[in-house]
Design a protein around this motif. Structure first.
Motif, PDB file in Angstrom:
ATOM      1  N   PHE A 107      -5.902  -7.177  -3.163  1.00  0.00           N
ATOM      2  CA  PHE A 107      -4.825  -6.610  -4.030  1.00  0.00           C
ATOM      3  C   PHE A 107      -3.590  -6.188  -3.175  1.00  0.00           C
ATOM      4  CE2 PHE A 107      -8.326  -6.204  -6.613  1.00  0.00           C
ATOM      5  CZ  PHE A 107      -7.790  -6.663  -7.963  1.00  0.00           C
ATOM      6  N   HIS A 108      -2.340  -6.253  -3.660  1.00  0.00           N
ATOM      7  CA  HIS A 108      -1.141  -6.043  -3.087  1.00  0.00           C
ATOM      8  C   HIS A 108      -0.716  -4.608  -3.333  1.00  0.00           C
ATOM      9  CE1 HIS A 108       2.976  -5.881  -1.784  1.00  0.00           C
ATOM     10  NE2 HIS A 108       2.647  -7.023  -0.912  1.00  0.00           N
ATOM     11  N   ARG A 109      -0.456  -3.891  -2.480  1.00  0.00           N
ATOM     12  CA  ARG A 109      -0.122  -2.343  -2.685  1.00  0.00           C
ATOM     13  C   ARG A 109       0.994  -1.879  -3.803  1.00  0.00           C
ATOM     14  NH1 ARG A 109       3.121  -0.147   2.602  1.00  0.00           N
ATOM     15  NH2 ARG A 109       4.634  -1.903   2.782  1.00  0.00           N
ATOM     16  N   ARG A 110       2.038  -3.054  -3.778  1.00  0.00           N
ATOM     17  CA  ARG A 110       3.095  -2.803  -4.547  1.00  0.00           C
ATOM     18  C   ARG A 110       2.598  -2.979  -6.255  1.00  0.00           C
ATOM     19  NH1 ARG A 110       5.105  -0.278  -1.330  1.00  0.00           N
ATOM     20  NH2 ARG A 110       6.636  -0.602   0.285  1.00  0.00           N
ATOM     21  N   ALA A 111       1.607  -4.111  -6.286  1.00  0.00           N
ATOM     22  CA  ALA A 111       1.184  -4.511  -7.422  1.00  0.00           C
ATOM     23  C   ALA A 111       0.277  -3.248  -8.327  1.00  0.00           C
ATOM     24  CB  ALA A 111       0.386  -5.866  -7.307  1.00  0.00           C
ATOM     25  N   LEU A 112      -0.391  -2.645  -7.204  1.00  0.00           N
ATOM     26  CA  LEU A 112      -1.296  -1.640  -7.636  1.00  0.00           C
ATOM     27  C   LEU A 112      -0.324  -0.377  -8.109  1.00  0.00           C
ATOM     28  CD1 LEU A 112      -3.893  -1.815  -4.563  1.00  0.00           C
ATOM     29  CD2 LEU A 112      -4.370  -1.941  -7.088  1.00  0.00           C
ATOM     30  N   LEU A 113       0.822  -0.401  -7.291  1.00  0.00           N
ATOM     31  CA  LEU A 113       1.632   0.859  -7.713  1.00  0.00           C
ATOM     32  C   LEU A 113       2.464   0.731  -8.989  1.00  0.00           C
ATOM     33  CD1 LEU A 113       2.682   3.726  -6.759  1.00  0.00           C
ATOM     34  CD2 LEU A 113       4.677   2.520  -5.676  1.00  0.00           C
ATOM     35  N   ILE A 114       2.837  -0.679  -9.102  1.00  0.00           N
ATOM     36  CA  ILE A 114       3.467  -0.880 -10.482  1.00  0.00           C
ATOM     37  C   ILE A 114       2.462  -0.720 -11.770  1.00  0.00           C
ATOM     38  CG2 ILE A 114       4.710  -2.598 -11.784  1.00  0.00           C
ATOM     39  CD1 ILE A 114       5.901  -3.377  -9.100  1.00  0.00           C
TER      40      ILE A 114
END
Lengths: 68, 501
Positions: free
Chosen positions: B418-425
């Motif tokens: 998982f990508h951290r920016r994807a998790l945040l959005i």
């Protein structure tokens, strides 16, 4: 080699932990009044029974995987 | 005024307060460090962990809110039972991994873990803020429970509640996590006695279970909207999603993790998952108190009063006082754990990460102690600002929010994909959608119906929001990975999650 194989096998035991989810998260299985037990509708005693079943299953998986 | 009940109540309350202050001396450690104040040095064995995590579950939620829903709406309230059944197998699968990585790296909070996993204090901030805000309505639920028993004894006004919370705040300050852990033991003994007496004595008085259920069914049918003794099929999805959503939420609630992190080993945690269902059994029996209140003919428009009025009607004053003390203390213990957990989050992941990077351990512990007070004030805002028809909604509202941290806290334990920016959005979209759904009911209900090709499915809003969150997270991860967006530095390695970490 043998140890790795043993580890693989013990992984399968974890699948047992999914049984309580199947048993309790599909309400149409148990949302009925009968059969009663000691005057308690099926809906209630069936779910209470799963408390015990689930605990036993978890205990079994614990006993098998406690060193992991 | 119920003088006998009140005297017994006060006597037990004082006893427990003394225990709370003495707890500071128990398994002594320097309470100037957050690992000692907030996690009791990670030294709790099987038995104490059992009481402590059990204290997170046996709360005003159990004793007041669930029976209140049962009293008002019937079978739907029983979702608390499958919730507390499936929560332990899920915990068993996930928590040992999280415990290991947190022990290895000295993480005190879930957000610490996220910060370490992605080298990203913003994602950690999202997790921390969600945790802090989500426990506030849950603490508010504890307040509502205490208020129910206090007013049943004839004490009106806000001051008894304020006194109780000042006492709570003081011993949380001086003793940290040791206080609720020790009090939980006393409280559980009291609750078990109350439950056993209630479920044996009341059905006998009522002429057996069959008659009790029959009378309750008749009473439920007269409610507006009518309640049901057996779950109607159109409520099946709601029932199942409330159970599953609450279970997943329980895993990411900060106070649960505080209880888990203070355990001394993986084995302690696993063993507890097999032993904790004992609480579920008690919870199931307590839920039936709502039906018993109907069966004995308790009439009240404030459903939170159902159980207290039942006790006053069916038991001598001294025993009602004993039971009320058990309930009130049962509200204090989780409230203490929750406020400690929230202040750990604030101190580690907001204060230290953004404002005061070089703070000493003593300074951190002091900040945590002050914040534990502020969180309780936030709880008051929820209880005054968002009055709910059923107190249980307060726990469900917190659940909608906290569930949105599941992808960041659960999925990442198994894969670095998982990508951290994807998790945040994904988190942000889930939070906004969840609040939108709750708002669309006028902030009154957490049930939301989705219309799909002419069919309408009602379910717990937390689950709908989580589904959207996961979809967004997966899609954006694919995008960000394809675009080779930088994904932070991972402090952890695969073996940190295993038994030999």
């Amino acid at each position: 080699m043998n140890q790795v194989g043993e580890k693989r096998r013990s992984r399968w035991w974890y699948l047992l932990l999914l049984l309580p989810l199947v048993g309790t998260l599909i309400p149409p299985i148990y949302s009925s009044e009968t059969p009663e037990l000691w005057g308690i509708p099926f809906f209630y005693w069936y779910q209470m029974l799963w408390v015990i079943i689930s605990s036993v299953i978890t205990l079994i998986v614990y006993a098998i995987t406690k060193n992991e | 005024m119920q003088w006998t009940a009140l005297s017994v109540f006060i006597a037990f309350f004082v006893l427990v307060t003394v225990v709370g202050f003495l707890a500071a001396r128990w398994r002594r450690g320097s309470l100037d460090s957050i690992e000692e104040w907030g996690l009791a040095g990670r030294r709790f064995g099987t038995l104490v962990t059992w009481f402590l995590v059990g204290g997170d579950f046996y709360t005003a939620y159990t004793f007041i809110a669930v029976p209140a829903l049962m009293y008002g709406a019937g079978a739907l309230a029983f979702y608390a039972v499958p919730y507390t059944i499936v929560v332990y197998p899920i915990f068993f699968l996930i928590l040992p991994r999280l415990w290991s990585v947190c022990k290895k790296h000295g993480y005190v909070t879930a957000a610490d873990y996220v910060a370490g996993r992605f080298g990203d204090r913003w994602l950690a901030l999202a997790v921390a803020v969600t945790g802090i805000v989500a426990v506030m309505p849950y603490i508010a639920l504890q307040l509502a429970g205490m208020q129910a028993v206090i007013s049943a004894m004839g004490l009106q006004g806000e001051w008894p509640l304020i006194v109780a919370f000042v006492v709570l705040a003081l011993y949380t300050l001086t003793s940290g996590l040791r206080a609720p852990a020790l009090i939980a033991i006393v409280k559980d003994l009291m609750i078990y006695i109350t439950v056993i007496v209630a479920v044996v004595v009341i059905p006998i008085k009522l002429g057996g279970f069959h008659r009790m259920f029959a009378v309750a069914q008749t009473a439920l049918a007269t409610h507006n909207p009518p309640g049901a003794l057996i779950l109607p099929n159109q409520s099946a999805t709601l029932y199942a999603t409330l159970a599953l959503g609450s279970a997943l939420a329980a895993y990411v609630y900060p106070h649960t993790l505080t209880g888990i992190f203070s355990a001394d080993s993986r084995r302690t945690i696993k063993k507890n998952m097999a032993l904790l269902p004992a609480y579920t059994f008690g919870l199931g029996l307590i839920t039936l108190l709502g039906l018993m209140a109907l069966a004995v003919g308790i009439h009240t428009s404030n459903t939170n009063q159902a159980v207290p009025l039942l006790f006053l009607k069916e038991f001598p004053g001294w025993f009602a006082g004993f039971a009320f003390a058990a309930i009130a203390i049962g509200a204090l213990v989780p409230a203490a754990i929750m406020s400690i957990a929230a202040s750990n989050l604030f101190t580690r992941n907001i204060y230290r990460a953004f404002f005061h990077k070089q703070s000493s351990e003593k300074h951190e512990a002091n900040v945590a102690k002050v914040v534990s007070l502020l969180v309780k004030v936030g709880a008051l805002v929820f209880i005054l600002g968002f009055p709910q028809q059923y107190a249980i909604s307060l726990q469900q509202v917190g659940g909608i929010l906290i569930l949105q941290t599941v992808p960041a806290l659960v999925f990442t334990l198994y894969t670095g994909w998982f990508h951290r920016r994807a998790l945040l959005i994904g988190w942000l979209v889930g939070i906004l959608y969840g609040i939108y759904m709750w708002g669309s009911t006028g902030y009154k209900s957490t049930t939301y119906a989705i219309h799909w090709f002419g069919a309408s499915v009602s379910a717990y809003a937390g689950i709908w929001a989580l589904i959207l969150n996961i979809v967004v997270t997966v899609v954006l991860t694919l995008v960000f990975r394809a675009a080779k967006v930088y994904n932070g530095v991972d402090q952890t390695i695969a073996s940190d999650y295993g038994p030999n970490a």
